[in-house]
Design a protein around this motif. Structure first.
Motif, PDB file in Angstrom:
ATOM      1  N   VAL A   1    -100.447 -41.856 -40.496  1.00 19.63           N
ATOM      2  CA  VAL A   1     -99.085 -41.754 -39.944  1.00 19.63           C
ATOM      3  C   VAL A   1     -98.697 -42.920 -39.045  1.00 19.63           C
ATOM      4  O   VAL A   1     -97.524 -43.040 -38.684  1.00 19.63           O
ATOM      5  N   ALA A   2     -99.635 -43.769 -38.656  1.00 22.92           N
ATOM      6  CA  ALA A   2     -99.341 -44.835 -37.702  1.00 22.92           C
ATOM      7  C   ALA A   2     -99.343 -46.193 -38.388  1.00 22.92           C
ATOM      8  O   ALA A   2     -99.459 -46.296 -39.609  1.00 22.92           O
ATOM      9  N   GLY A   3     -99.227 -47.261 -37.571  1.00 19.11           N
ATOM     10  CA  GLY A   3     -99.133 -48.594 -38.138  1.00 19.11           C
ATOM     11  C   GLY A   3    -100.460 -49.256 -38.397  1.00 19.11           C
ATOM     12  O   GLY A   3    -100.633 -49.945 -39.403  1.00 19.11           O
ATOM     13  N   THR A   4    -101.419 -49.057 -37.491  1.00 16.68           N
ATOM     14  CA  THR A   4    -102.719 -49.705 -37.622  1.00 16.68           C
ATOM     15  C   THR A   4    -103.832 -48.663 -37.635  1.00 16.68           C
ATOM     16  O   THR A   4    -103.611 -47.485 -37.340  1.00 16.68           O
ATOM     17  N   VAL A   5    -105.037 -49.113 -37.941  1.00 15.61           N
ATOM     18  CA  VAL A   5    -106.191 -48.225 -38.006  1.00 15.61           C
ATOM     19  C   VAL A   5    -106.419 -47.533 -36.663  1.00 15.61           C
ATOM     20  O   VAL A   5    -106.554 -46.309 -36.583  1.00 15.61           O
ATOM     21  N   ALA A   6    -106.479 -48.317 -35.585  1.00 18.33           N
ATOM     22  CA  ALA A   6    -106.746 -47.745 -34.270  1.00 18.33           C
ATOM     23  C   ALA A   6    -105.641 -46.787 -33.843  1.00 18.33           C
ATOM     24  O   ALA A   6    -105.907 -45.716 -33.280  1.00 18.33           O
ATOM     25  N   GLU A   7    -104.396 -47.139 -34.107  1.00 13.50           N
ATOM     26  CA  GLU A   7    -103.276 -46.273 -33.733  1.00 13.50           C
ATOM     27  C   GLU A   7    -103.334 -44.945 -34.476  1.00 13.50           C
ATOM     28  O   GLU A   7    -103.031 -43.892 -33.909  1.00 13.50           O
ATOM     29  N   ASP A   8    -103.741 -44.998 -35.740  1.00 12.31           N
ATOM     30  CA  ASP A   8    -103.786 -43.767 -36.522  1.00 12.31           C
ATOM     31  C   ASP A   8    -104.874 -42.829 -36.019  1.00 12.31           C
ATOM     32  O   ASP A   8    -104.658 -41.613 -35.898  1.00 12.31           O
ATOM     33  N   ILE A   9    -106.039 -43.362 -35.720  1.00 11.54           N
ATOM     34  CA  ILE A   9    -107.128 -42.524 -35.204  1.00 11.54           C
ATOM     35  C   ILE A   9    -106.746 -41.954 -33.839  1.00 11.54           C
ATOM     36  O   ILE A   9    -107.004 -40.788 -33.543  1.00 11.54           O
ATOM     37  N   ALA A  10    -106.123 -42.785 -33.003  1.00 10.27           N
ATOM     38  CA  ALA A  10    -105.748 -42.336 -31.660  1.00 10.27           C
ATOM     39  C   ALA A  10    -104.676 -41.256 -31.708  1.00 10.27           C
ATOM     40  O   ALA A  10    -104.636 -40.386 -30.823  1.00 10.27           O
ATOM     41  N   TYR A  11    -103.821 -41.286 -32.727  1.00  8.39           N
ATOM     42  CA  TYR A  11    -102.727 -40.315 -32.805  1.00  8.39           C
ATOM     43  C   TYR A  11    -103.252 -38.877 -32.762  1.00  8.39           C
ATOM     44  O   TYR A  11    -102.731 -38.035 -32.024  1.00  8.39           O
ATOM     45  N   GLY A  12    -104.286 -38.579 -33.544  1.00  9.08           N
ATOM     46  CA  GLY A  12    -104.847 -37.239 -33.555  1.00  9.08           C
ATOM     47  C   GLY A  12    -105.459 -36.847 -32.228  1.00  9.08           C
ATOM     48  O   GLY A  12    -105.474 -35.675 -31.849  1.00  9.08           O
ATOM     49  N   LEU A  13    -105.952 -37.840 -31.485  1.00 11.60           N
ATOM     50  CA  LEU A  13    -106.547 -37.558 -30.179  1.00 11.60           C
ATOM     51  C   LEU A  13    -105.478 -37.215 -29.146  1.00 11.60           C
ATOM     52  O   LEU A  13    -105.689 -36.372 -28.275  1.00 11.60           O
ATOM     53  N   TYR A  14    -104.319 -37.866 -29.248  1.00  4.98           N
ATOM     54  CA  TYR A  14    -103.237 -37.556 -28.320  1.00  4.98           C
ATOM     55  C   TYR A  14    -102.760 -36.116 -28.483  1.00  4.98           C
ATOM     56  O   TYR A  14    -102.350 -35.476 -27.511  1.00  4.98           O
ATOM     57  N   THR A  15    -102.827 -35.586 -29.690  1.00  2.88           N
ATOM     58  CA  THR A  15    -102.387 -34.206 -29.907  1.00  2.88           C
ATOM     59  C   THR A  15    -103.307 -33.193 -29.235  1.00  2.88           C
ATOM     60  O   THR A  15    -102.922 -32.037 -29.048  1.00  2.88           O
ATOM     61  N   LEU A  16    -104.519 -33.638 -28.848  1.00  6.63           N
ATOM     62  CA  LEU A  16    -105.451 -32.750 -28.152  1.00  6.63           C
ATOM     63  C   LEU A  16    -105.207 -32.737 -26.644  1.00  6.63           C
ATOM     64  O   LEU A  16    -105.874 -32.010 -25.909  1.00  6.63           O
ATOM     65  N   LYS A  17    -104.241 -33.578 -26.218  1.00  5.99           N
ATOM     66  CA  LYS A  17    -103.905 -33.656 -24.786  1.00  5.99           C
ATOM     67  C   LYS A  17    -105.120 -34.065 -23.943  1.00  5.99           C
ATOM     68  O   LYS A  17    -105.387 -33.499 -22.878  1.00  5.99           O
ATOM     69  N   LEU A  18    -105.862 -35.055 -24.429  1.00  3.81           N
ATOM     70  CA  LEU A  18    -107.003 -35.583 -23.696  1.00  3.81           C
ATOM     71  C   LEU A  18    -106.534 -36.625 -22.675  1.00  3.81           C
ATOM     72  O   LEU A  18    -105.427 -37.162 -22.774  1.00  3.81           O
ATOM     73  N   SER A  19    -107.389 -36.929 -21.727  1.00  4.54           N
ATOM     74  CA  SER A  19    -107.080 -37.985 -20.770  1.00  4.54           C
ATOM     75  C   SER A  19    -107.145 -39.341 -21.470  1.00  4.54           C
ATOM     76  O   SER A  19    -107.765 -39.488 -22.535  1.00  4.54           O
ATOM     77  N   GLN A  20    -106.512 -40.348 -20.864  1.00  3.91           N
ATOM     78  CA  GLN A  20    -106.544 -41.687 -21.437  1.00  3.91           C
ATOM     79  C   GLN A  20    -107.978 -42.205 -21.554  1.00  3.91           C
ATOM     80  O   GLN A  20    -108.335 -42.852 -22.539  1.00  3.91           O
ATOM     81  N   ALA A  21    -108.794 -41.894 -20.553  1.00  6.85           N
ATOM     82  CA  ALA A  21    -110.183 -42.347 -20.583  1.00  6.85           C
ATOM     83  C   ALA A  21    -110.941 -41.712 -21.740  1.00  6.85           C
ATOM     84  O   ALA A  21    -111.724 -42.380 -22.427  1.00  6.85           O
ATOM     85  N   GLU A  22    -110.717 -40.399 -21.977  1.00  4.17           N
ATOM     86  CA  GLU A  22    -111.403 -39.702 -23.065  1.00  4.17           C
ATOM     87  C   GLU A  22    -110.919 -40.215 -24.422  1.00  4.17           C
ATOM     88  O   GLU A  22    -111.717 -40.395 -25.349  1.00  4.17           O
ATOM     89  N   ILE A  23    -109.618 -40.473 -24.533  1.00  2.57           N
ATOM     90  CA  ILE A  23    -109.083 -41.007 -25.788  1.00  2.57           C
ATOM     91  C   ILE A  23    -109.694 -42.376 -26.088  1.00  2.57           C
ATOM     92  O   ILE A  23    -110.117 -42.658 -27.211  1.00  2.57           O
TER      93      ILE A  23
END
Length: 285
Positions: free
Chosen positions: A97-119
């Motif tokens: 769903v995102a533009g780059t590899v890292a952005e796409d993997i991070a997207y699913g982590l943001y939905t878990l409402k994790l801290s920036q450090a954990e993400i």
């Protein structure tokens, strides 16, 4: 069979406008810790079962349970459910769903409402585990199909599910890409994740799985240890499922060379060579 991780009880599901049910009174279960293969011809209900397991579809009848806890379909319950279960679609384009590899993997982590450090920590760990560091900033549309599949799988596993569902993951992959996928799946399973793969590729299932579930016309027909299932060649033929060639070769060798029935059935050519080499070794005086 061991502990049941996921249970399907009297499941009926018919797609809107469908003339016949995709699943019809299905009762089945997924054992914990196993490498599970879900087999059947196209239209047997394999993908539907995975979509129901992930809560993407809701059965018209029956219940789905995780460790005896019933699946409910309100948003909060589904969010909690999907933290335990991850689903990788057959077409990775449906998941990216995102533009780059890292952005796409991070997207699913943001939905878990994790801290920036954990993400940040999980993202770095996932990129390393899936060998994606050099592709982290690459646009997704520049990737090959095999690379896209790896990114989609990495995005699912970054959420650290206990159960991973994969729908026809070997479709359109060449032998090298399939081998790479097998290595990834072995690593994921060794780390403690239970796996379920829906496939019509019996040779792949034979090589990979230790527990087999076979569907036909929306119903459970057979389930059990891989060796027990593949031993029923006539029954598989009735279901239009061909016995893998390596299994047939092994049966011929056992019959004609008087190999011990206690020898484990080989899942790869290399394994077969090793067993024959060991059997042919002269006994020590």
């Amino acid at each position: 069979m061991g502990e049941k991780m996921l249970e399907f009880q009297d499941i009926n599901y018919t797609y809107p406008g469908g003339q016949k049910p995709a699943l019809n009174g299905l009762n089945s279960s997924i054992p914990a810790t196993k490498k599970n293969a879900l087999l059947g011809q196209n239209g047997s209900g394999k993908s539907t079962l995975l979509f129901l397991a992930d809560g993407l579809l809701k059965p018209q009848q029956g219940q789905i349970r995780w460790a005896r806890e019933r699946l409910n379909y309100d948003r909060h319950s589904l969010n909690q459910w999907r933290q335990k279960i991850g689903l990788a679609f057959q077409d990775p384009e449906q998941q990216l769903v995102a533009g780059t590899v890292a952005e796409d993997i991070a997207y699913g982590l943001y939905t878990l409402k994790l801290s920036q450090a954990e993400i940040k920590q999980r993202l770095g760990q996932t990129l390393a585990e899936f060998g994606l560091q050099d592709l982290a900033n690459h646009p997704l549309h520049h990737l090959s199909l095999g690379q896209k599949r790896r990114v989609a799988l990495a995005g699912v596993m970054a959420r650290q599910p206990e159960l991973l569902l994969l729908d026809e993951p070997t479709a359109y992959l060449d032998s090298v890409q399939t081998g790479n996928l097998l290595e990834e799946l072995e690593r994921i399973h060794a780390a403690g994740t239970t796996l379920v793969i829906a496939t019509h590729d019996l040779s792949f299932a034979y090589q990979w799985a230790d527990w087999i579930v076979i569907l036909h016309e929306g119903q459970l027909i057979m389930s059990g240890e891989a060796q027990d299932i593949f031993s029923q060649g006539n029954r598989l033929a009735e279901l239009h499922l061909a016995v893998p060639i390596l299994w047939e070769v092994w049966q011929v060798l056992v019959s004609n060379l008087s190999l011990p029935n206690t020898m484990p059935f080989p899942k790869t050519i290399r394994h077969l060579e090793e067993q024959l080499r060991d059997w042919n070794k002269p006994s020590q005086p």
